[in-house]
Scaffold this motif. Sequence first.
Motif, PDB file in Angstrom:
ATOM      1  N   ARG A 108       0.848  -1.198   0.000  1.00  0.00           N
ATOM      2  CA  ARG A 108       0.000   0.000   0.000  1.00  0.00           C
ATOM      3  C   ARG A 108       0.883   1.247   0.000  1.00  0.00           C
ATOM      4  N   GLU A 109       0.249   2.401  -0.191  1.00  0.00           N
ATOM      5  CA  GLU A 109       0.973   3.668  -0.146  1.00  0.00           C
ATOM      6  C   GLU A 109       1.092   4.197   1.276  1.00  0.00           C
ATOM      7  N   GLN A 110       0.279   3.676   2.192  1.00  0.00           N
ATOM      8  CA  GLN A 110       0.340   4.113   3.585  1.00  0.00           C
ATOM      9  C   GLN A 110       0.052   2.924   4.497  1.00  0.00           C
ATOM     10  N   ALA A 111       0.470   3.037   5.750  1.00  0.00           N
ATOM     11  CA  ALA A 111       0.315   1.926   6.686  1.00  0.00           C
ATOM     12  C   ALA A 111      -1.152   1.638   7.004  1.00  0.00           C
ATOM     13  N   GLU A 112      -1.962   2.666   7.089  1.00  0.00           N
ATOM     14  CA  GLU A 112      -3.386   2.481   7.388  1.00  0.00           C
ATOM     15  C   GLU A 112      -4.150   2.152   6.106  1.00  0.00           C
ATOM     16  N   VAL A 148      -7.065   2.023   3.388  1.00  0.00           N
ATOM     17  CA  VAL A 148      -8.104   2.953   2.960  1.00  0.00           C
ATOM     18  C   VAL A 148      -9.445   2.220   3.029  1.00  0.00           C
ATOM     19  N   TRP A 165       5.564   0.049  -9.204  1.00  0.00           N
ATOM     20  CA  TRP A 165       5.253   1.126  -8.256  1.00  0.00           C
ATOM     21  C   TRP A 165       5.511   2.486  -8.872  1.00  0.00           C
ATOM     22  N   ALA A 200       5.899   7.672  -5.150  1.00  0.00           N
ATOM     23  CA  ALA A 200       5.241   7.104  -3.966  1.00  0.00           C
ATOM     24  C   ALA A 200       6.190   6.184  -3.201  1.00  0.00           C
ATOM     25  N   TRP A 207       4.451   0.845   1.322  1.00  0.00           N
ATOM     26  CA  TRP A 207       4.347   0.206   2.634  1.00  0.00           C
ATOM     27  C   TRP A 207       4.079  -1.272   2.377  1.00  0.00           C
TER      28      TRP A 207
END
Length: 156
Positions: free
Chosen positions: A91-95, A97, A127, A131, A134
């Motif tokens: 993902r692009e972030q730990a949390e 979406v 990728w 960006a 993660w």
Amino acid sequence: MAVSVSGSALKWQGWAVGLSAVAALLVFAPLGLYVWAGDGSGGAPPPRAATADVRVTGCRVDAASRRVVAAVEAAGRPGGVGAYVVTVEFREQAEPVPGGRAAQALVKVPGVAPGAVERGEAVGPVWQAAAVPWCGVAAAEFTRAEPTPAAPAPGP
């Protein structure tokens, strides 16, 4: 005022009490035995989840292919050699979406002995250049290796 109860009424009342007691025993005796005997595991803790044995130790974008690559480590379990199949999520972030879908890849880490640590790599999607990826463990399964049968001794 005295109440007169006939002998046959007392006889039926005794039968009703007796049958109720037998029904209660049939219902509650198995439950009591289950509680008394425990759950059958002998007090052993439940097996831990395979996700507790694996972790992502690195997450990078390969310069040549622009694919994201996750380094995975699997620690062996007591009791025998086995293999892990790990689902890695990118993902692009730990949390995550809400309602979003993350890219996933599988990596198999075979031959993990008790107390040993084995490594593998999961290759994800191409990728974006700007960006930062993660990588994390989404799921894992452990399968104990079947013991290999001993080779027969050579004949005379």
